[in-house]
Design a protein around this motif. Structure first.
Motif, PDB file in Angstrom:
ATOM      1  N   LEU A 154       0.830  -1.197   0.000  1.00 18.25           N
ATOM      2  CA  LEU A 154       0.000   0.000   0.000  1.00 18.25           C
ATOM      3  C   LEU A 154       0.868   1.252   0.000  1.00 18.25           C
ATOM      4  CD1 LEU A 154      -2.693  -1.028   2.639  1.00 18.25           C
ATOM      5  CD2 LEU A 154      -2.929  -1.020   0.144  1.00 18.25           C
ATOM      6  N   LEU A 155       1.986   1.199   0.714  1.00 19.42           N
ATOM      7  CA  LEU A 155       2.947   2.286   0.749  1.00 19.42           C
ATOM      8  C   LEU A 155       4.341   1.699   0.567  1.00 19.42           C
ATOM      9  CD1 LEU A 155       1.726   4.413   3.827  1.00 19.42           C
ATOM     10  CD2 LEU A 155       1.341   4.908   1.400  1.00 19.42           C
ATOM     11  N   ILE A 156       5.156   2.360  -0.225  1.00 18.58           N
ATOM     12  CA  ILE A 156       6.550   1.961  -0.410  1.00 18.58           C
ATOM     13  C   ILE A 156       7.419   2.873   0.441  1.00 18.58           C
ATOM     14  CG2 ILE A 156       8.439   1.742  -2.070  1.00 18.58           C
ATOM     15  CD1 ILE A 156       6.386   1.241  -4.231  1.00 18.58           C
ATOM     16  N   ASP A 157       8.258   2.285   1.264  1.00 17.25           N
ATOM     17  CA  ASP A 157       9.156   3.079   2.103  1.00 17.25           C
ATOM     18  C   ASP A 157      10.001   3.992   1.218  1.00 17.25           C
ATOM     19  OD1 ASP A 157      11.563   3.837   3.692  1.00 17.25           O
ATOM     20  OD2 ASP A 157      10.673   2.521   5.197  1.00 17.25           O
ATOM     21  N   TRP A 158      10.057   5.278   1.580  1.00 19.43           N
ATOM     22  CA  TRP A 158      10.753   6.267   0.754  1.00 19.43           C
ATOM     23  C   TRP A 158      12.225   5.941   0.563  1.00 19.43           C
ATOM     24  CZ3 TRP A 158      14.852   9.402   2.277  1.00 19.43           C
ATOM     25  CH2 TRP A 158      15.161   9.410   3.634  1.00 19.43           C
ATOM     26  N   ARG A 159      12.795   5.127   1.457  1.00 18.69           N
ATOM     27  CA  ARG A 159      14.218   4.817   1.376  1.00 18.69           C
ATOM     28  C   ARG A 159      14.522   3.617   0.494  1.00 18.69           C
ATOM     29  NH1 ARG A 159      14.842   4.906   7.864  1.00 18.69           N
ATOM     30  NH2 ARG A 159      12.868   3.816   7.592  1.00 18.69           N
ATOM     31  N   SER A 160      13.497   2.877   0.101  1.00 21.00           N
ATOM     32  CA  SER A 160      13.727   1.673  -0.693  1.00 21.00           C
ATOM     33  C   SER A 160      14.097   2.034  -2.130  1.00 21.00           C
ATOM     34  CB  SER A 160      12.486   0.795  -0.684  1.00 21.00           C
ATOM     35  OG  SER A 160      11.449   1.400  -1.456  1.00 21.00           O
ATOM     36  N   PRO A 161      14.818   1.160  -2.818  1.00 14.85           N
ATOM     37  CA  PRO A 161      15.167   1.428  -4.221  1.00 14.85           C
ATOM     38  C   PRO A 161      13.932   1.650  -5.100  1.00 14.85           C
ATOM     39  CG  PRO A 161      16.499  -0.378  -3.352  1.00 14.85           C
ATOM     40  CD  PRO A 161      15.461  -0.072  -2.309  1.00 14.85           C
ATOM     41  N   ALA A 162      12.825   0.981  -4.763  1.00 14.41           N
ATOM     42  CA  ALA A 162      11.616   1.125  -5.583  1.00 14.41           C
ATOM     43  C   ALA A 162      11.062   2.539  -5.533  1.00 14.41           C
ATOM     44  CB  ALA A 162      10.549   0.128  -5.120  1.00 14.41           C
ATOM     45  N   ALA A 163      11.371   3.280  -4.463  1.00 11.59           N
ATOM     46  CA  ALA A 163      10.854   4.650  -4.327  1.00 11.59           C
ATOM     47  C   ALA A 163      11.772   5.686  -4.941  1.00 11.59           C
ATOM     48  CB  ALA A 163      10.637   4.971  -2.849  1.00 11.59           C
ATOM     49  N   ALA A 164      12.974   5.306  -5.340  1.00 12.45           N
ATOM     50  CA  ALA A 164      13.961   6.271  -5.823  1.00 12.45           C
ATOM     51  C   ALA A 164      13.459   7.134  -6.981  1.00 12.45           C
ATOM     52  CB  ALA A 164      15.255   5.548  -6.210  1.00 12.45           C
ATOM     53  N   PRO A 165      12.725   6.574  -7.968  1.00 11.32           N
ATOM     54  CA  PRO A 165      12.263   7.429  -9.079  1.00 11.32           C
ATOM     55  C   PRO A 165      11.360   8.582  -8.639  1.00 11.32           C
ATOM     56  CG  PRO A 165      12.100   5.113  -9.684  1.00 11.32           C
ATOM     57  CD  PRO A 165      12.416   5.159  -8.216  1.00 11.32           C
TER      58      PRO A 165
END
Length: 729
Positions: free
Chosen positions: A126-137
């Motif tokens: 539901l939410l992707i942690d802002w620090r994860s690689p998936a959130a980088a874009p």
């Protein structure tokens, strides 16, 4: 020790009217076509948060009620309680406003970015942690480099409701179903100038691509975040800290953790909420003064030339020479024992002195040297004499005790430093490069009247000599534990002996489980360690341009990995900073360093920077002055001191929110005639790292001359986020 039962934070309730609370002027953004999908997703997030908090609360209660156990079992239970409590605090700190925004990929995949990760019952994100690689874009995407995104939406939250949002379309397809408009970027940038408070405001949702690239950089070596005022250096450093703790297990608390070093206590209070809001509440913080117990009462050196002289000295090398002066073995000594007389010659003493491991503090190494002497004598006497008998005999030898006390005396770190400032011959011996004139200048009548310039010497002395009371406390702890065990065993023996029950139930007291339950101390000596003594796995240093070489060595010693995040601006250095960052850091032991430069000013409006730029360029023509990206529409006002009170009163009346600061010279006698809320009075030095809606420079001509005066004026002017006033005498 089992963590105490502490109340957990209660999350803010979700508004029954939904997450969006857009003002009338943004009615077009309330179109269900634009926000309907978000509202449905937020409903799922709210349900998941409620379930997660209830589940964590239940599991935490179960762990606390469970038997404590012993050894590894107890440790694992305590770690689980700590983990569950930390997660519950993180979830309880926010509600739906944990969501920063959403991104849509070129393939149409929609992902929501949050302060922490969250899944539904089936495990779908539901939410992707802002620090994860998936959130980088989400942070890295720009119109020039969209990083595979079609669009991005950022939310502005206030009291748990969305009061505005901004869409950016990176492709034609991304513009469909969004509120992207030509002026959205300028509106978003203008939002960066909203009112300040006494704490740094939450900016995670506004992290820009240039800042994010530095936040996600590798932790190896020293990374310098160099940039002018308003470029977000502190923001980058704090968010980088949270990112590294998430992504790099080498920086966990079990490996030393992270230390944040700020310029003053006001700065630390200003940024105190940032890391907890990012889910990291285990980072230690302090100033250079806090690293040394004497720092709290140390005063600034009255003579600036003496301060510069002490800053130029190698405190570590001088303290090493000072300690070596006391480590002087005798040439030879005849030791009389009940079995034979043994001569300890120079080679024997040298062997004993070498027994102390490198890095062991002088006072702690004393026991190692003594045990080495015992071993040498024991070897000479042969196997027929047990070493414990030799140790007892040598301990009773008064001549040997006196010789050993002279050869390796117990030292007081404070006394060693005080001797440097009161015994000229001692300072000449320890610092042969210091001239006779300088030696005399460093002497003072009260050698223990500590100054800030003494702190590197005191710190080096404590590291090299150790705590003079530590050994005594350890011996007392060992004796107390032994006495407690003896008393406990005696009581248990008496109880078992008096037990006349048929089953002998009290015999259970002899079991190990009962002994573990009754024990109040396991017998291991304990000392109260200085939390800021290190070692740390990573150190973050803000306003680093001000540190002297001696102060740098205080920090380098605390970080064996040499992993640093260094934040500073050479143009804001009050002392001349003519070297490059690489040259400065290599000189203090940080040979591996990289510099990342920030050049866009998001905080300071163009009107203020246009006035501040010539101030710094007059003394530092090559100063890295950043480019402001927004205007406030308010010109810089110049006036007289007499305008101060009515000007501040008018500003307070016109602005229900925000913080003002009157920045004055260090010798100013001006003081407010009454206390005004939301108005602070600071010198330029104490204002560093802070920001205010209104800044009033009171008598800037009194700030000083030369580079220092110009830097202080430049720093003071660039604290303003909306309005700058300059009042001359």
């Amino acid at each position: 020790m089992t963590p105490q039962n502490t109340p957990q934070p209660t999350p803010r309730p979700v508004s029954p009217t939904g997450p969006f609370d857009l003002p009338e002027r943004l009615a077009a953004k309330s179109d269900p076509h634009l926000i309907g999908a978000d509202e449905r997703h937020f409903a799922r997030v709210a349900a998941s948060l409620e379930r997660s908090i209830a589940d964590l609360t239940r599991r935490l209660d179960e762990e606390r009620r469970a038997p404590g156990g012993a050894g590894q079992q107890a440790l694992e239970r305590d770690l689980e309680i700590h983990r569950l409590s930390a997660r519950l605090r993180t979830l309880g700190r926010f509600s739906l406003d944990t969501c920063l925004g959403r991104m849509v990929t070129d393939e149409g995949t929609v992902s929501f970015i949050g302060r922490f990760g969250l899944t539904d019952e089936s495990g779908d994100p539901l939410l992707i942690d802002w620090r994860s690689p998936a959130a980088a874009p989400f942070f890295a995407a720009t119109r020039a480099e969209p990083s595979g995104l079609a669009s991005r939406r950022r939310y502005r939250w206030a009291d748990g409701r969305i009061t505005d949002y901004w869409d950016e379309a990176f492709t034609d397809a991304g513009a469909a179903g969004s509120a992207a408009a030509l002026d959205d970027e300028s509106a978003f940038i203008a939002s960066l100038g909203q009112s300040r408070s006494s704490r740094m405001r939450d900016v995670l949702g506004t992290i820009q691509a240039d800042q994010d690239a530095i936040i996600r950089a590798d932790s190896r070596g020293a990374l310098v975040v160099d940039g002018g005022p308003g470029t977000g250096k502190t923001v980058v450093a704090l968010h980088r800290t949270a990112f590294l703790l998430y992504s790099d297990p080498r920086l966990s608390r079990s490996h030393g953790g992270v230390l944040l070093v700020g310029p003053n206590s006001g700065y630390l209070a200003f940024v105190a909420d940032v890391l907890p809001s990012l889910g990291e509440d285990g980072v230690l913080s302090g100033t250079l003064r806090d690293l040394v117990p004497e720092g709290a009462r140390a005063v600034v050196e009255e003579d600036p030339e003496i301060a510069e002289l002490k800053a130029s000295l190698d405190a570590v090398g001088i303290i090493e020479a000072a300690v070596r002066h006391y480590e002087q073995p005798p040439d030879a000594l005849l030791v009389q024992t009940p079995w034979a007389d043994i001569e300890l010659d120079a080679a024997d003493w040298a062997e004993a002195f070498d027994a102390a491991e490198d890095g062991t503090p002088h006072d702690a190494a004393r026991d190692d040297v003594w045990e080495a002497l015992v071993a040498i004598v024991s070897d000479r006497l042969g196997d027929d004499v047990p070493p414990r008998h030799v140790r007892r005999a040598l301990s009773a030898d008064e001549d040997l005790a006196r010789a050993f006390a002279r050869a390796w005396p117990i030292l007081d770190p404070l006394g060693v430093v005080a001797d440097l400032w009161s015994v000229p011959a001692y300072l000449r011996f320890c610092a042969p490069g210091v001239t006779d004139t300088q030696v005399l200048a460093l002497q003072r009548s009260d050698a223990r009247a500590w100054t800030v310039s003494d702190l590197p010497f005191l710190d080096a002395a404590r590291a090299r000599i150790g705590d003079p009371t530590a050994a005594r406390r350890m011996r007392e702890a060992e004796a107390a534990a032994a006495s407690e065990r003896e008393q406990r065993d005696r009581v248990m023996d008496e109880l078992v002996a008096a037990d006349d029950s048929e089953l002998g139930l009290l015999s259970i007291l002899r079991g190990q489980d009962a002994r573990n339950s009754l024990a109040v101390d396991d017998g291991r000596p304990t000392t109260d360690a200085d939390q800021l003594a290190g070692p740390f796995a990573h150190i973050v240093v803000d306003e680093a341009q001000e540190l002297t070489d001696a102060e740098w060595r205080m920090l380098v010693r605390r970080c064996p990995s040499r992993s640093f995040t260094i934040v500073g601006d050479r143009a804001q250095a009050r002392r001349p900073f003519t070297e490059s960052w690489g040259e400065r850091l290599a000189r203090v032991g940080l040979s591996r360093s990289e510099v990342s430069t920030l050049s866009i000013n998001y905080r300071t409006p163009l009107e203020v920077m246009d006035a501040a730029e010539p101030v710094i360029h007059a003394v530092l023509p090559d100063a890295n002055v950043p480019t402001s990206v927004r205007r406030s529409g308010v010109p810089v006002h110049h006036g007289a001191r007499t305008e101060l009170a009515p000007l501040v009163d008018a500003w307070l009346a016109e602005n229900a929110d925000g913080v003002a600061c009157v920045i004055h010279g260090p010798g100013s006698t001006d003081r407010p005639d009454r206390v005004r809320d939301r108005v602070r009075w600071l010198t330029p030095e104490l204002a560093k790292g802070l920001e205010f809606d209104l800044v009033v420079l009171l008598g800037p001509e009194d700030f000083g001359t030369g580079v220092t005066g110009a830097v202080d004026r430049y720093v003071a002017m660039t604290r303003a986020t909306q309005r700058l006033v300059v009042l001359q005498s």
